[in-house]
Design a protein around this motif. Structure first.
Motif, PDB file in Angstrom:
ATOM      1  N   ILE A  15       0.861  -1.171   0.000  1.00 11.98           N
ATOM      2  CA  ILE A  15       0.000   0.000   0.000  1.00 11.98           C
ATOM      3  C   ILE A  15       0.903   1.228   0.000  1.00 11.98           C
ATOM      4  CG2 ILE A  15      -1.745   1.277   1.291  1.00 11.98           C
ATOM      5  CD1 ILE A  15      -2.643  -1.465   2.397  1.00 11.98           C
ATOM      6  N   GLU A  16       0.643   2.155  -0.924  1.00 10.16           N
ATOM      7  CA  GLU A  16       1.509   3.322  -1.082  1.00 10.16           C
ATOM      8  C   GLU A  16       0.764   4.609  -0.750  1.00 10.16           C
ATOM      9  OE1 GLU A  16       3.189   3.369  -4.982  1.00 10.16           O
ATOM     10  OE2 GLU A  16       4.216   1.445  -4.700  1.00 10.16           O
ATOM     11  N   GLU A  17       1.529   5.589  -0.267  1.00  7.85           N
ATOM     12  CA  GLU A  17       0.993   6.902   0.066  1.00  7.85           C
ATOM     13  C   GLU A  17       2.079   7.948  -0.182  1.00  7.85           C
ATOM     14  OE1 GLU A  17      -1.719   9.686   1.205  1.00  7.85           O
ATOM     15  OE2 GLU A  17      -2.120   7.556   1.104  1.00  7.85           O
ATOM     16  N   GLN A  18       1.688   9.086  -0.714  1.00  8.25           N
ATOM     17  CA  GLN A  18       2.643  10.165  -0.955  1.00  8.25           C
ATOM     18  C   GLN A  18       2.745  11.061   0.263  1.00  8.25           C
ATOM     19  OE1 GLN A  18       1.512  12.329  -4.436  1.00  8.25           O
ATOM     20  NE2 GLN A  18       1.623  10.545  -5.765  1.00  8.25           N
ATOM     21  N   GLY A  19       3.906  11.669   0.419  1.00  6.74           N
ATOM     22  CA  GLY A  19       4.106  12.595   1.522  1.00  6.74           C
ATOM     23  C   GLY A  19       5.309  13.480   1.289  1.00  6.74           C
TER      24      GLY A  19
ATOM     25  N   THR B 191       1.795  13.344   5.543  1.00  6.72           N
ATOM     26  CA  THR B 191       0.964  12.851   4.445  1.00  6.72           C
ATOM     27  C   THR B 191      -0.317  13.658   4.380  1.00  6.72           C
ATOM     28  OG1 THR B 191      -0.142  11.215   5.834  1.00  6.72           O
ATOM     29  CG2 THR B 191       1.847  10.499   4.669  1.00  6.72           C
ATOM     30  N   GLN B 192      -0.919  13.658   3.213  1.00  8.76           N
ATOM     31  CA  GLN B 192      -2.200  14.335   3.002  1.00  8.76           C
ATOM     32  C   GLN B 192      -3.276  13.268   2.966  1.00  8.76           C
ATOM     33  OE1 GLN B 192      -2.330  17.663   2.799  1.00  8.76           O
ATOM     34  NE2 GLN B 192      -4.538  17.728   2.664  1.00  8.76           N
ATOM     35  N   ARG B 193      -4.181  13.288   3.932  1.00  6.79           N
ATOM     36  CA  ARG B 193      -5.261  12.300   3.964  1.00  6.79           C
ATOM     37  C   ARG B 193      -6.258  12.600   2.864  1.00  6.79           C
ATOM     38  NH1 ARG B 193      -6.178  12.395  10.396  1.00  6.79           N
ATOM     39  NH2 ARG B 193      -4.195  11.472  10.928  1.00  6.79           N
ATOM     40  N   ARG B 194      -6.687  11.529   2.188  1.00  8.72           N
ATOM     41  CA  ARG B 194      -7.689  11.672   1.128  1.00  8.72           C
ATOM     42  C   ARG B 194      -8.944  10.938   1.549  1.00  8.72           C
ATOM     43  NH1 ARG B 194      -3.194  10.107  -2.997  1.00  8.72           N
ATOM     44  NH2 ARG B 194      -3.415   8.275  -1.750  1.00  8.72           N
TER      45      ARG B 194
ATOM     46  N   SER C 191      -3.915  16.254   7.814  1.00  6.05           N
ATOM     47  CA  SER C 191      -2.575  15.742   7.572  1.00  6.05           C
ATOM     48  C   SER C 191      -2.156  14.814   8.699  1.00  6.05           C
ATOM     49  CB  SER C 191      -1.579  16.887   7.432  1.00  6.05           C
ATOM     50  OG  SER C 191      -1.517  17.613   8.630  1.00  6.05           O
TER      51      SER C 191
ATOM     52  N   VAL D 146       7.388   8.604  -1.634  1.00  5.52           N
ATOM     53  CA  VAL D 146       6.299   7.629  -1.633  1.00  5.52           C
ATOM     54  C   VAL D 146       6.592   6.626  -0.536  1.00  5.52           C
ATOM     55  CG1 VAL D 146       5.116   5.831  -2.936  1.00  5.52           C
ATOM     56  CG2 VAL D 146       5.858   7.910  -4.093  1.00  5.52           C
TER      57      VAL D 146
ATOM     58  N   SER E  99       4.578  15.883  -7.017  1.00  7.25           N
ATOM     59  CA  SER E  99       3.844  15.542  -5.810  1.00  7.25           C
ATOM     60  C   SER E  99       2.440  16.129  -5.839  1.00  7.25           C
ATOM     61  CB  SER E  99       4.585  16.086  -4.586  1.00  7.25           C
ATOM     62  OG  SER E  99       3.760  16.078  -3.466  1.00  7.25           O
TER      63      SER E  99
END
Length: 151
Positions: free
Chosen positions: A2-6, A20-23, A49, A67, A148
């Motif tokens: 599982i990947e997430e940008q930050g 990180t930015q929560r979506r 965040s 990432v 980003s």
């Protein structure tokens, strides 16, 4: 994975702190108009965040876009431990006491006792696992400048 940008906000030896930015998935949900979560999203009431410590072998600096990744099995096992285990302990403890034909207050007390014991086990397990590198998020890669989704 599982990947997430930050974005890196602090660097330490062998790890970085990433914001990180929560979506939200509210825009794709059919029940968005009748859901309290959707209302909170529209009013922007919640903190958006998160700050995460991630293991990193890369040479990163504050402000770098990255990432993060975490294994699906780690997330699944954690969710089962935190959510399902206390519920099962509550039900098992209440059922065992009910088999002895105990009165309702004793059944309720046993259920709550099982829940509290399970909560203690989860807490101890999470404290021991906090420094296990195989259970930590890792920085998979650095992103090119401007690619980003972070603001």
């Amino acid at each position: 994975m599982i990947e997430e940008q930050g974005r890196v906000v602090a660097v330490e030896s062998g790890a970085v702190w990433v914001q990180t930015q929560r979506r939200s998935t509210c825009s794709g949900c059919v029940a968005k108009n009748g859901c309290g979560q959707g209302l909170m999203e529209r009013l922007d009431v919640r903190e958006r965040s998160g700050l995460i410590r991630a293991v990193s072998t890369l040479q990163l600096q504050v402000g770098d876009a990255v990432v993060l990744g975490i294994e699906e099995r780690v997330l699944l096992r954690g969710a089962l431990l935190v959510y399902l285990f206390p519920l099962l302990m509550l039900l098992v403890a209440a059922s065992v006491v009910a088999q002895w034909s105990a009165s309702e207050p004793w059944i309720i007390a046993a259920g709550l006792g099982g829940f509290v014991i399970a909560w203690g086990i989860v807490r101890l397990r999470s404290q021991r696992a906090a420094n296990d590198p195989s259970l930590q998020p890792v920085v998979l890669r650095a992103m090119l400048a401007g690619s980003s989704g972070m603001q």
